[in-house]
Write an enzyme that holds these catalytic residues in place. Structure first.
Site, mmCIF file in Angstrom:
data_model
loop_
_atom_site.group_PDB
_atom_site.id
_atom_site.type_symbol
_atom_site.label_atom_id
_atom_site.label_comp_id
_atom_site.label_asym_id
_atom_site.label_seq_id
_atom_site.Cartn_x
_atom_site.Cartn_y
_atom_site.Cartn_z
ATOM 1 N N HIS A 77 0.634 -1.445 -0.045
ATOM 2 C CA HIS A 77 0.039 0.178 0.082
ATOM 3 C C HIS A 77 0.725 1.152 -0.011
ATOM 4 O O HIS A 77 0.172 2.402 -0.180
ATOM 5 C CB HIS A 77 -0.743 0.159 1.261
ATOM 6 N N HIS A 92 1.592 7.284 -0.104
ATOM 7 C CA HIS A 92 0.750 6.310 0.329
ATOM 8 C C HIS A 92 -0.739 5.880 -0.344
ATOM 9 O O HIS A 92 -1.299 6.916 -0.469
ATOM 10 C CB HIS A 92 0.528 6.919 1.811
#
Length: 176
Positions: A77, A92
């Protein structure tokens, strides 16, 4: 004896070679960090930067490297790429996506890889992430920088929420 035309570091465009462009990892809408639905990013506690929100109809997207450098960390992620001059940029992908434990993501790059801006880093199934009621708002921050380290996106484009493509210019790293 002096050459004043060489010693003008405070002029905004005096050293274009020193300006390091940070590219958007994903296509979508550009927003300032203050609008990110996570207080840690919104308050700039991780560092200054901006964010991109993929389009509502996005399916599977490939997140790309934000700048030339070395992959310091890569998780399903999120990832960090460090420029040779020192600054490291964190991407992110989504908010609270760590809780998916990699589901909906595929890692394409490896720690230690040398990458160029625009190189594939991870792929993400945007539809899947949103089906879990998670935001796809994706912060891009300069680690260990001041919250106001960059100009806000709205000052760099004519309208807040401007459309940006993957690999498109988000902001410049502040001068070293």
């Amino acid at each position: 004896m002096s050459t004043p035309e060489v010693s003008t570091p405070e002029a905004g465009a005096a050293a274009p070679a020193a300006a390091i462009s940070v590219a958007s990892p994903l296509p979508g809408r550009l927003i300032p960090l203050s609008e990110v639905p996570d207080p840690v990013f919104a308050k700039g506690l991780v560092g200054g930067g901006a964010a991109v929100i993929p389009d509502d109809d996005a399916g599977v997207l490939t997140a790309v490297a934000p700048l030339d450098g070395k992959v310091i960390k890569v998780m399903p992620h999120a990832y960090i790429v460090q420029h040779a001059s020192g600054p490291a940029v964190l991407v992110h992908v989504g908010i609270d996506t760590v809780g998916l434990k990699g589901e909906g993501f595929s890692v394409l790059a490896q720690k230690g890889d040398q990458v160029r801006a625009g190189d594939p880093m991870i792929s993400v199934d945007v539809t899947f992430v949103r089906s879990k009621n998670l935001s796809m708002c994706s912060p891009v921050v300069i680690l260990d920088s001041a919250p106001d380290a960059i100009q806000s996106p709205e000052s760099q484009s004519p309208e807040s929420g401007a459309r940006i493509e993957a690999g498109g210019h988000m902001f410049n790293l502040p001068g070293q």
